[in-house]
Design an enzyme around this catalytic site. Structure first.
Site, PDB file in Angstrom:
ATOM      1  CE  LYS A  73      17.733  30.085  24.292  1.00 41.29           C
ATOM      2  NZ  LYS A  73      18.297  31.010  23.290  1.00 41.29           N
ATOM      3  CG  ASP A 107      16.996  30.121  19.572  1.00 44.29           C
ATOM      4  OD1 ASP A 107      17.319  30.101  18.370  1.00 44.29           O
ATOM      5  OD2 ASP A 107      17.401  30.995  20.366  1.00 44.29           O
ATOM      6  CG  MET A 108      15.156  22.193  20.070  1.00 46.83           C
ATOM      7  SD  MET A 108      13.332  22.153  20.139  1.00 46.83           S
ATOM      8  CE  MET A 108      12.926  21.877  18.414  1.00 46.83           C
ATOM      9  NE  ARG A 158      19.863  28.753  14.308  1.00 45.19           N
ATOM     10  CZ  ARG A 158      19.306  29.483  15.291  1.00 45.19           C
ATOM     11  NH1 ARG A 158      19.069  28.939  16.477  1.00 45.19           N
ATOM     12  NH2 ARG A 158      18.973  30.728  15.084  1.00 45.19           N
ATOM     13  CE  LYS A 161      29.424  19.347  16.005  1.00 44.80           C
ATOM     14  NZ  LYS A 161      30.860  19.279  16.342  1.00 44.80           N
ATOM     15  N   GLY A 162      23.474  20.660  19.523  1.00 47.53           N
ATOM     16  CA  GLY A 162      22.637  20.583  20.719  1.00 47.53           C
ATOM     17  C   GLY A 162      23.431  20.973  21.945  1.00 47.53           C
ATOM     18  CB  ALA A 163      23.525  23.924  23.763  1.00 47.04           C
ATOM     19  CE  LYS A 175      33.201  17.282  19.924  1.00 45.51           C
ATOM     20  NZ  LYS A 175      32.276  17.773  18.918  1.00 45.51           N
ATOM     21  CB  THR A 205      28.737  23.465  13.279  1.00 49.17           C
ATOM     22  OG1 THR A 205      29.776  22.867  14.057  1.00 49.17           O
ATOM     23  CG2 THR A 205      29.098  23.403  11.807  1.00 49.17           C
ATOM     24  NE  ARG A 267      23.337  31.036  35.031  1.00 43.19           N
ATOM     25  CZ  ARG A 267      22.503  32.004  34.685  1.00 43.19           C
ATOM     26  NH1 ARG A 267      22.257  32.986  35.522  1.00 43.19           N
ATOM     27  NH2 ARG A 267      21.916  31.994  33.512  1.00 43.19           N
TER      28      ARG A 267
HETATM   29  P1  FDA Z   1      31.832  21.661  18.977  1.00 38.20           P
HETATM   30  O1  FDA Z   1      31.444  22.020  20.377  1.00 38.20           O
HETATM   31  O2  FDA Z   1      31.583  20.271  18.530  1.00 38.20           O
HETATM   32  O3  FDA Z   1      33.327  21.989  18.738  1.00 38.20           O
HETATM   33  C1  FDA Z   1      33.972  21.683  17.477  1.00 38.20           C
HETATM   34  C2  FDA Z   1      35.063  22.685  17.201  1.00 38.20           C
HETATM   35  O4  FDA Z   1      34.454  23.966  16.906  1.00 38.20           O
HETATM   36  C3  FDA Z   1      36.000  22.977  18.364  1.00 38.20           C
HETATM   37  O5  FDA Z   1      37.002  21.999  18.454  1.00 38.20           O
HETATM   38  C4  FDA Z   1      36.523  24.342  17.970  1.00 38.20           C
HETATM   39  O6  FDA Z   1      37.503  24.221  16.975  1.00 38.20           O
HETATM   40  C5  FDA Z   1      35.293  24.985  17.375  1.00 38.20           C
HETATM   41  N1  FDA Z   1      34.594  25.743  18.398  1.00 38.20           N
HETATM   42  C6  FDA Z   1      33.444  25.385  19.017  1.00 38.20           C
HETATM   43  N2  FDA Z   1      33.103  26.322  19.921  1.00 38.20           N
HETATM   44  C7  FDA Z   1      34.056  27.261  19.872  1.00 38.20           C
HETATM   45  C8  FDA Z   1      34.290  28.471  20.567  1.00 38.20           C
HETATM   46  N3  FDA Z   1      33.443  28.898  21.518  1.00 38.20           N
HETATM   47  N4  FDA Z   1      35.382  29.208  20.254  1.00 38.20           N
HETATM   48  C9  FDA Z   1      36.239  28.800  19.302  1.00 38.20           C
HETATM   49  N5  FDA Z   1      36.087  27.652  18.636  1.00 38.20           N
HETATM   50  C10 FDA Z   1      35.019  26.903  18.906  1.00 38.20           C
HETATM   51  N6  FDA Z   1      21.930  24.774  20.547  1.00 38.20           N
HETATM   52  C11 FDA Z   1      20.693  24.390  20.938  1.00 38.20           C
HETATM   53  O7  FDA Z   1      20.555  23.432  21.698  1.00 38.20           O
HETATM   54  N7  FDA Z   1      19.586  25.076  20.483  1.00 38.20           N
HETATM   55  C12 FDA Z   1      19.672  26.094  19.608  1.00 38.20           C
HETATM   56  O8  FDA Z   1      18.650  26.668  19.228  1.00 38.20           O
HETATM   57  C13 FDA Z   1      20.975  26.480  19.156  1.00 38.20           C
HETATM   58  N8  FDA Z   1      21.141  27.500  18.272  1.00 38.20           N
HETATM   59  C14 FDA Z   1      22.413  27.768  17.766  1.00 38.20           C
HETATM   60  C15 FDA Z   1      22.582  28.736  16.799  1.00 38.20           C
HETATM   61  C16 FDA Z   1      23.822  28.951  16.225  1.00 38.20           C
HETATM   62  C17 FDA Z   1      23.977  29.972  15.137  1.00 38.20           C
HETATM   63  C18 FDA Z   1      24.953  28.195  16.673  1.00 38.20           C
HETATM   64  C19 FDA Z   1      26.304  28.377  16.047  1.00 38.20           C
HETATM   65  C20 FDA Z   1      24.807  27.273  17.674  1.00 38.20           C
HETATM   66  C21 FDA Z   1      23.555  27.055  18.244  1.00 38.20           C
HETATM   67  N9  FDA Z   1      23.381  26.134  19.272  1.00 38.20           N
HETATM   68  C22 FDA Z   1      22.107  25.798  19.666  1.00 38.20           C
HETATM   69  C23 FDA Z   1      24.565  25.629  20.020  1.00 38.20           C
HETATM   70  C24 FDA Z   1      25.055  24.310  19.469  1.00 38.20           C
HETATM   71  O9  FDA Z   1      24.132  23.284  19.745  1.00 38.20           O
HETATM   72  C25 FDA Z   1      26.424  23.941  20.085  1.00 38.20           C
HETATM   73  O10 FDA Z   1      26.293  23.796  21.478  1.00 38.20           O
HETATM   74  C26 FDA Z   1      27.544  24.927  19.824  1.00 38.20           C
HETATM   75  O11 FDA Z   1      27.452  25.521  18.556  1.00 38.20           O
HETATM   76  C27 FDA Z   1      28.906  24.210  19.901  1.00 38.20           C
HETATM   77  O12 FDA Z   1      28.971  23.187  18.928  1.00 38.20           O
HETATM   78  P2  FDA Z   1      29.820  23.311  17.593  1.00 38.20           P
HETATM   79  O13 FDA Z   1      29.146  22.492  16.550  1.00 38.20           O
HETATM   80  O14 FDA Z   1      29.955  24.747  17.240  1.00 38.20           O
HETATM   81  O15 FDA Z   1      31.240  22.773  17.923  1.00 38.20           O
END
Ligand code: FDA
Length: 286
Positions: A73, A107-108, A158, A161-163, A175, A205, A267
């Site tokens: 980061k 990372d973003m 990469r 979705k965004g965190a 969403k 994802t 946290r």
């Molecule tokens: P979403 O939250 O939409 O959930 C969809 C489904 O996925 C859920 O209903 C469940 O089935 C499954 N799921 C999701 N999380 C789960 C869990 N913890 N346990 C079990 N099942 C789960 N973000 C960012 O802003 N900057 C970044 O650089 C990155 N880098 C990054 C790297 C990698 C390798 C990953 C996988 C993710 C990131 N992210 C990130 C985080 C990303 O933006 C996001 O917040 C999370 O991956 C959650 O989104 P999803 O697409 O996984 O599922």
């Protein structure tokens, strides 16, 4: 107890523990990206200390012949108080990665960092092609244009979705719209990556419905299974990670580690004790 529970999602305190986890994951036919936890440093020595850990990781990746790269980061290497320092530090990391045939993923973070992160990635990619890439977030309106911008320069993306918490002026509030944008952009990336220009993208994802859509899309369009890779977090949907690898897809697991795991994990746990899995979603949200 906290350490035991966090062990599911954080590979330990030390680089050694992370490298051991990396080796275990590699044995399952899954690649790794190593992330030394920590961000928002405020002094140059702290930024340099973060960098030193990454240089040690890159050396270990080479010596131990690991199938791994690193994720960093910008706020961890001084971006908040000296962007030129951050660029120098990441530039040295990318140069090192290029020398050992590895890769640095920037990372973003939140949207105030987006343009600066992309621009820095572009400058470094021009110097070290193929050794650096960044992350785009499907929740941002600007990401479709950024996708074209980076693909046009052959820079690896990469897609996640965004965190971070973002306002409706920059990001889709619903969403369903984020998911739809994700699917649209992942199809664009993988189509591009299969057309001979060779921009290899990471589809990050755990959303199984999206993973299934990707599988159907590549099958129907005769896209090589290795034209891209799926990426997931350490400890999350291990079943799906293994299944995709067994089915012949490239899979990479993001492995965070480091002494900063404790406050970070606690946290997250304090926020929502009932759902430790929530932690995984918040890896990027400090
Ligand atoms: P979403 O939250 O939409 O959930 C969809 C489904 O996925 C859920 O209903 C469940 O089935 C499954 N799921 C999701 N999380 C789960 C869990 N913890 N346990 C079990 N099942 C789960 N973000 C960012 O802003 N900057 C970044 O650089 C990155 N880098 C990054 C790297 C990698 C390798 C990953 C996988 C993710 C990131 N992210 C990130 C985080 C990303 O933006 C996001 O917040 C999370 O991956 C959650 O989104 P999803 O697409 O996984 O599922």
């Amino acid at each position: 107890m906290g350490r035991k529970m966090s062990g599911r999602f954080v590979a330990g305190m030390s680089g050694e523990e992370a490298l051991a986890a990396c080796q275990r994951v590699n044995h399952e036919g899954i690649a790794v990206s190593l992330d030394s936890l920590g961000e928002s440093v405020t002094t140059e020595p702290e930024a340099q200390k973060s960098a030193d850990i990454y240089h040690q990781l890159l050396d270990a990746i080479e010596v131990r012949k690991l199938n791994a790269n690193v994720s960093v980061k910008l706020s961890q290497v001084g971006m908040d108080f000296d962007p030129a320092l951050a660029e120098r530090i990441v530039g040295e990391m990318v140069q090192h990665a290029a020398a050992v045939k590895s890769f640095v993923r920037i990372d973003m973070e939140g949207s105030p960092y987006t343009e600066a992160t992309i621009a820095m990635t572009e400058r470094l990619a021009a110097k070290f092609p193929g050794a650096v890439g960044t992350v785009l977030q499907a929740y941002l309106f600007r990401t479709e244009a950024d996708t074209e911008r980076l693909l046009g320069q052959g820079i690896r993306i990469r897609l996640c979705k965004g965190a971070y918490k973002e306002g409706p002026e920059v990001a889709f509030p619903a969403k369903a719209d984020v998911d739809a944008n994700y699917v649209k952009l992942m199809k664009r990336m993988v189509t591009f990556s299969n057309n001979g220009k060779g921009v290899f993208c990471g589809i990050a994802t755990h959303d199984e419905a999206i993973v299934d859509q990707m599988r159907s899309f590549v099958r129907e369009n005769n896209i090589e299974k290795h034209a891209f890779e799926f990426q997931m977090l350490y400890g999350v949907r291990r079943d799906l990670q293994r299944k995709l690898a067994a089915d012949g897809f490239g899979v990479r697991v993001y492995i965070p580690f480091g002494p900063e795991w404790y406050p970070y994990f606690m946290r997250r746990l304090a926020e929502r004790p009932a759902n430790v899995l929530f932690l995984a979603k918040n890896f990027f949200k400090n």
